[in-house]
Design an enzyme around this catalytic site. Structure first.
Site, PDB file in Angstrom:
ATOM      1  N   CYS A   2       1.066  -0.617   0.184  1.00 13.24           N
ATOM      2  CA  CYS A   2       0.273   0.291  -0.412  1.00 13.24           C
ATOM      3  C   CYS A   2       1.452   0.780  -0.050  1.00 13.24           C
ATOM      4  O   CYS A   2       2.209   1.467  -0.008  1.00 13.24           O
ATOM      5  CB  CYS A   2      -0.614  -0.175   1.561  1.00 13.24           C
ATOM      6  SG  CYS A   2      -1.743  -0.684   1.628  1.00 13.24           S
ATOM      7  N   ARG A  27       5.480  -0.500  -5.123  1.00 12.47           N
ATOM      8  CA  ARG A  27       5.092  -1.395  -3.480  1.00 12.47           C
ATOM      9  C   ARG A  27       3.806  -2.897  -3.717  1.00 12.47           C
ATOM     10  O   ARG A  27       3.976  -3.187  -2.557  1.00 12.47           O
ATOM     11  CB  ARG A  27       4.890   0.036  -2.544  1.00 12.47           C
ATOM     12  CG  ARG A  27       5.635   0.432  -2.149  1.00 12.47           C
ATOM     13  CD  ARG A  27       5.185   1.650  -1.087  1.00 12.47           C
ATOM     14  NE  ARG A  27       4.780   1.634   0.302  1.00 12.47           N
ATOM     15  CZ  ARG A  27       5.443   1.401   1.031  1.00 12.47           C
ATOM     16  NH1 ARG A  27       6.896   1.368   1.226  1.00 12.47           N
ATOM     17  NH2 ARG A  27       5.020   1.066   2.280  1.00 12.47           N
ATOM     18  N   TRP A  75      -3.650  -2.744  -1.411  1.00 15.80           N
ATOM     19  CA  TRP A  75      -2.887  -3.697  -1.817  1.00 15.80           C
ATOM     20  C   TRP A  75      -4.544  -4.892  -0.806  1.00 15.80           C
ATOM     21  O   TRP A  75      -4.110  -4.793   0.188  1.00 15.80           O
ATOM     22  CB  TRP A  75      -1.859  -3.790  -1.318  1.00 15.80           C
ATOM     23  CG  TRP A  75      -0.804  -6.193  -1.135  1.00 15.80           C
ATOM     24  CD1 TRP A  75      -0.838  -5.903  -2.234  1.00 15.80           C
ATOM     25  CD2 TRP A  75      -1.198  -6.757  -0.039  1.00 15.80           C
ATOM     26  NE1 TRP A  75      -0.431  -7.243  -2.575  1.00 15.80           N
ATOM     27  CE2 TRP A  75      -1.007  -7.933  -1.414  1.00 15.80           C
ATOM     28  CE3 TRP A  75      -1.992  -7.207   0.825  1.00 15.80           C
ATOM     29  CZ2 TRP A  75      -0.722  -9.267  -0.972  1.00 15.80           C
ATOM     30  CZ3 TRP A  75      -1.555  -8.207   1.293  1.00 15.80           C
ATOM     31  CH2 TRP A  75      -0.533  -9.403   0.298  1.00 15.80           C
ATOM     32  N   ASN A 101      -2.893   1.654   5.593  1.00 18.62           N
ATOM     33  CA  ASN A 101      -1.936   1.096   5.157  1.00 18.62           C
ATOM     34  C   ASN A 101      -1.955   0.194   6.882  1.00 18.62           C
ATOM     35  O   ASN A 101      -2.186   0.980   7.805  1.00 18.62           O
ATOM     36  CB  ASN A 101      -0.933   1.488   4.953  1.00 18.62           C
ATOM     37  CG  ASN A 101      -0.531   2.093   3.783  1.00 18.62           C
ATOM     38  OD1 ASN A 101      -1.610   2.617   3.249  1.00 18.62           O
ATOM     39  ND2 ASN A 101       0.971   2.683   3.509  1.00 18.62           N
ATOM     40  N   GLY A 102      -1.936  -0.937   7.030  1.00 21.95           N
ATOM     41  CA  GLY A 102      -1.802  -1.749   7.540  1.00 21.95           C
ATOM     42  C   GLY A 102      -3.040  -2.784   8.171  1.00 21.95           C
ATOM     43  O   GLY A 102      -4.280  -2.672   7.131  1.00 21.95           O
ATOM     44  N   GLU A 487      16.863 -18.444  -4.045  1.00 23.74           N
ATOM     45  CA  GLU A 487      16.318 -17.410  -4.757  1.00 23.74           C
ATOM     46  C   GLU A 487      16.508 -17.455  -6.244  1.00 23.74           C
ATOM     47  O   GLU A 487      15.806 -16.431  -6.211  1.00 23.74           O
ATOM     48  CB  GLU A 487      18.039 -17.023  -3.930  1.00 23.74           C
ATOM     49  CG  GLU A 487      18.104 -15.214  -4.554  1.00 23.74           C
ATOM     50  CD  GLU A 487      16.673 -14.528  -4.143  1.00 23.74           C
ATOM     51  OE1 GLU A 487      16.763 -13.248  -5.068  1.00 23.74           O
ATOM     52  OE2 GLU A 487      16.487 -14.687  -3.074  1.00 23.74           O
ATOM     53  N   LYS A 491      12.998 -15.775  -7.676  1.00 29.96           N
ATOM     54  CA  LYS A 491      12.871 -14.743  -8.689  1.00 29.96           C
ATOM     55  C   LYS A 491      11.971 -15.542  -9.980  1.00 29.96           C
ATOM     56  O   LYS A 491      11.161 -14.436 -10.180  1.00 29.96           O
ATOM     57  CB  LYS A 491      14.473 -14.472  -9.019  1.00 29.96           C
ATOM     58  CG  LYS A 491      15.128 -14.033  -8.249  1.00 29.96           C
ATOM     59  CD  LYS A 491      13.972 -12.562  -8.101  1.00 29.96           C
ATOM     60  CE  LYS A 491      15.018 -11.709  -6.487  1.00 29.96           C
ATOM     61  NZ  LYS A 491      13.697 -12.633  -5.955  1.00 29.96           N
ATOM     62  N   GLU A 494       8.303 -15.528  -8.917  1.00 25.96           N
ATOM     63  CA  GLU A 494       7.986 -13.960  -8.710  1.00 25.96           C
ATOM     64  C   GLU A 494       6.871 -13.246  -9.844  1.00 25.96           C
ATOM     65  O   GLU A 494       6.239 -11.786  -9.698  1.00 25.96           O
ATOM     66  CB  GLU A 494       8.635 -13.096  -8.191  1.00 25.96           C
ATOM     67  CG  GLU A 494       8.845 -13.360  -6.197  1.00 25.96           C
ATOM     68  CD  GLU A 494       9.794 -12.538  -5.517  1.00 25.96           C
ATOM     69  OE1 GLU A 494       9.524 -12.300  -4.610  1.00 25.96           O
ATOM     70  OE2 GLU A 494      11.352 -12.234  -6.426  1.00 25.96           O
ATOM     71  N   HIS A 510      15.841 -38.172  -3.595  1.00 23.74           N
ATOM     72  CA  HIS A 510      14.494 -38.381  -2.591  1.00 23.74           C
ATOM     73  C   HIS A 510      13.059 -37.923  -3.472  1.00 23.74           C
ATOM     74  O   HIS A 510      12.921 -37.369  -2.549  1.00 23.74           O
ATOM     75  CB  HIS A 510      15.235 -37.653  -1.721  1.00 23.74           C
ATOM     76  CG  HIS A 510      16.193 -38.236  -1.257  1.00 23.74           C
ATOM     77  ND1 HIS A 510      16.743 -39.888  -0.555  1.00 23.74           N
ATOM     78  CD2 HIS A 510      17.620 -37.799  -1.393  1.00 23.74           C
ATOM     79  CE1 HIS A 510      18.026 -39.914  -0.610  1.00 23.74           C
ATOM     80  NE2 HIS A 510      18.703 -39.008  -0.011  1.00 23.74           N
ATOM     81  N   LYS A 609       5.964  -4.822  -2.502  1.00 21.05           N
ATOM     82  CA  LYS A 609       7.695  -4.536  -2.183  1.00 21.05           C
ATOM     83  C   LYS A 609       7.600  -4.903  -0.672  1.00 21.05           C
ATOM     84  O   LYS A 609       8.538  -5.303   0.076  1.00 21.05           O
ATOM     85  CB  LYS A 609       8.003  -3.124  -2.766  1.00 21.05           C
ATOM     86  CG  LYS A 609       9.699  -3.089  -2.676  1.00 21.05           C
ATOM     87  CD  LYS A 609      10.085  -4.012  -3.259  1.00 21.05           C
ATOM     88  CE  LYS A 609      11.623  -3.995  -3.063  1.00 21.05           C
ATOM     89  NZ  LYS A 609      12.224  -4.921  -3.501  1.00 21.05           N
TER      90      LYS A 609
END
Length: 614
Positions: A2, A27, A75, A101-102, A487, A491, A494, A510, A609
């Site tokens: 947000c 964000r 968001w 926000n929150g 990582e 990426k 995402e 395995h 973000k």
């Protein structure tokens, strides 16, 4: 997560707010809106699902002028992304407007109580409950806006950064925060409030970082801070260090590509004043006064989320190998809920790009409550984790706009590397000659990152064309290369929305080996100097089952290069520093695949973000 932008000054607020919202698009959000105080007898509110550009189209139908207003990118947490649930929200009497926000955790019980008092709600959000609560308190006791907000927030459980305005107090903005960032820029007869400094730096570099449980009363000519107990608080004015060009694309199509190419500079910046091979020292300023705590620690616990968790895994390897101190790595999101065993004197290190990650902040607070010494590794100066931790280090990567982290990851790994070297040298777990060898090799990493960027791009573009239609991908690595595999997989999923998983290479047999066929690309990080023969065997196992192998190998490597379908060569370095080089091709591969698939690289769907809610 947000974004808030508010303006009170002498300019027309609309273009300042719109430009600010665009600065905050990185964000992550799914709707946008704004409200202006235009001097008329009603608030002008505009809200739209989708991008800020859609909001602009909606506003173009009207001619809006006003010197005070608030804007927001949302968001979704409570309620679907749509026009009704978008912020700002307005009170039942159409007098008050608020952005938030929150998360208000006790919104359901508050809503029920307000409904019994006759309040009716239009949206599914917790935010609308808060503005109705402020309205109820203000109307019941005929209070000023600041008093009504202060009393209302005392009844709230949760996290918030809010800005509120009142039609009947046309020169006043009220802002407040708790566990969600809010910055106030101080200009000439104007104030700009935002979730971070990116919407502010075009107008002023003087800012006040609002602290938890502080409220701000903002007029065109004055800023005053008060506590939740209604006590006046002193202003601590700071200066933003970043420059405007750091948040521009600088000729690149996407911020992510710009930030990938900034890494030779940002990794070097993380070393400045901290590493000197010629004189033979490595030191983090935030660690110097507490070095004995760490070298005598029974255990160090690293906490982080997402990319920061991956950098922590590399940190675990570095600290244990070099300094011989036991390290555990925890998901910050799980840390406080599993009742961890933390003793007084234990070391807990929190890693976060934004310094505002809610789960990481909660883990840090929990560790402090249990008596641990806490250390923060963050990118954003003045962020909540930076202020909360007992000590810490900034990674100095500059603003990272792309949602998928790149330069922050290498910055975090660099800081953890310096920390491990400093501990090892002070503790005497490596010889002086070996220490100096490592320092010299480490100082060469930025130029070697530049070599990777200069040499592998065209080959990775070609590989991306071959892989862009894949539905799944498997990333494999051993030892310190395993977190790099994690990582790389993160990426890819995402930004390209291809399902990808990272696995220790030895674990492939395995379970994951069942997935391998001619349609499954296998990305192998094979820079390890140790267990080399085992890695060769892993490649052969994949090829025997028809898998397509893309291998990241050291310059001059021949065996895996001959077996793999594609080999990407990176400069040789000391094995412990290889993650800083091997991750670069993986970042580029994800980028090129996402672009070929037509994805929004900088603003991938559903992601934010800075994740400031749990």
């Amino acid at each position: 997560m947000c974004g808030i932008v508010a303006y009170n000054g002498t300019k027309n607020a609309l273009p300042v707010i719109i430009k600010g919202l665009k600065r905050l698009e990185y964000r992550g959000y799914d709707s946008a809106g704004l409200v202006l105080q235009s001097g008329e007898d009603e608030l002008k509110i505009y809200k739209k699902k989708g991008k800020v550009a859609e909001l602009e189209k909606l506003i173009q139908e009207d001619s809006l002028v006003g010197s005070m207003g608030i804007g927001h990118t949302r968001w979704a947490t409570h309620g679907k992304p749509n026009d009704v649930n978008a912020h700002p929200h307005i009170s039942g009497n159409r007098r008050l407007s608020l952005v938030h926000n929150g998360i208000i955790e006790n919104y359901a019980s508050l809503k029920l109580a307000l409904e019994k008092l006759g309040h009716q709600f239009e949206s599914d959000t917790d935010t609308e409950v808060l503005i109705h609560l402020i309205e109820e308190i203000q109307g019941r006791d005929n209070l000023s806006l600041i008093e009504a907000v202060r009393i209302a927030l005392a009844k709230v459980v949760g996290a918030y950064a809010i800005v509120v305005m009142d039609l009947e107090e046309p020169d006043v903005l009220v802002a407040a925060r708790k566990s969600s960032p809010l910055v106030i820029g101080i200009g000439e007869n104007e104030f700009i409030v935002a979730s971070d400094s990116t919407p502010i730096i075009e107008y002023t570099k003087k800012v006040v970082y609002l602290k938890d449980d502080q409220l701000a009363v903002i007029t065109k000519s004055n800023l005053q801070l008060i506590s939740m107990e209604n006590q006046k608080m002193p202003l601590s004015i700071q200066e933003i260090e970043m420059e405007l060009d750091r948040i521009e694309k600088g000729g690149y199509d996407y911020f992510m590509m710009k930030e990938i190419h900034e890494q030779p500079v940002t990794v070097r910046d993380s070393m400045l004043g901290r590493v000197n091979a010629r004189e033979g020292w490595a030191r983090l300023g935030g660690l110097n006064d507490h070095i004995n705590r760490l070298i005598n620690a029974n255990r160090i616990t690293l906490v982080g989320c997402g990319t920061s968790w991956h950098s922590a895994l590399i940190g675990e390897y570095l600290i244990e190998k070099l300094a011989r101190i036991p390290v555990e790595v925890e998901y910050a999101s799980e840390f406080r809920y599993r009742n961890p065993v933390i003793n007084e004197g234990d070391i807990v290190m929190a890693i976060s790009q934004s310094g505002e990650t809610a789960d990481t902040m909660a883990a840090l607070k929990s560790a402090k409550d249990m008596g641990a010494f806490t250390y923060g590794i963050v990118n954003v100066v003045g962020s909540s984790i930076a202020r909360l931790a007992d000590a810490g280090s900034y990674i100095h990567a500059g603003p990272e706009i792309g949602v998928a982290s790149t330069k922050a990851f290498t910055g975090q790994v660099s800081i953890l590397t310096i920390l491990a070297l400093q501990l090892a040298h002070r503790k005497g777990t490596i010889s002086e000659s070996r220490f100096r060898e490592l320092l010299l090799a480490f100082e060469q990493i930025p130029s070697k990152i530049q070599t990777v960027l200069d040499t592998v791009g065209e080959k990775i573009k070609y590989i991306a064309k071959e892989l862009k239609d894949a539905n799944n991908a498997l990333y494999l690595g051993r030892g310190k290369s395993f977190p790099v595999a994690l990582e790389g997989a993160l990426k890819l999923k995402e930004i390209s929305y291809i399902h990808a998983e990272g696995y220790p290479a030895a674990e492939m047999k395995h379970g994951p080996i069942a997935l391998i066929d001619e349609n499954m690309p296998i990305i192998l990080i094979a820079t390890n100097q140790d267990a080399y023969e085992k890695i060769v065997s892993n490649v052969q196992e994949v090829k025997a089952r028809g898998g397509v192998v893309i291998a990241i190998v050291a310059e001059g490597e021949k065996t895996i290069t001959e077996i793999a379908d594609y080999a990407i060569h990176i400069p040789e370095t000391e094995s412990i520093f290889s993650p800083l080089l091997s991750v670069i091709p993986l970042q580029l591969l994800s980028y090129y695949i996402a672009v070929l698939r037509g994805c929004d690289v900088d603003q991938p769907r559903n992601l934010a973000k800075s994740v400031t809610v749990e």
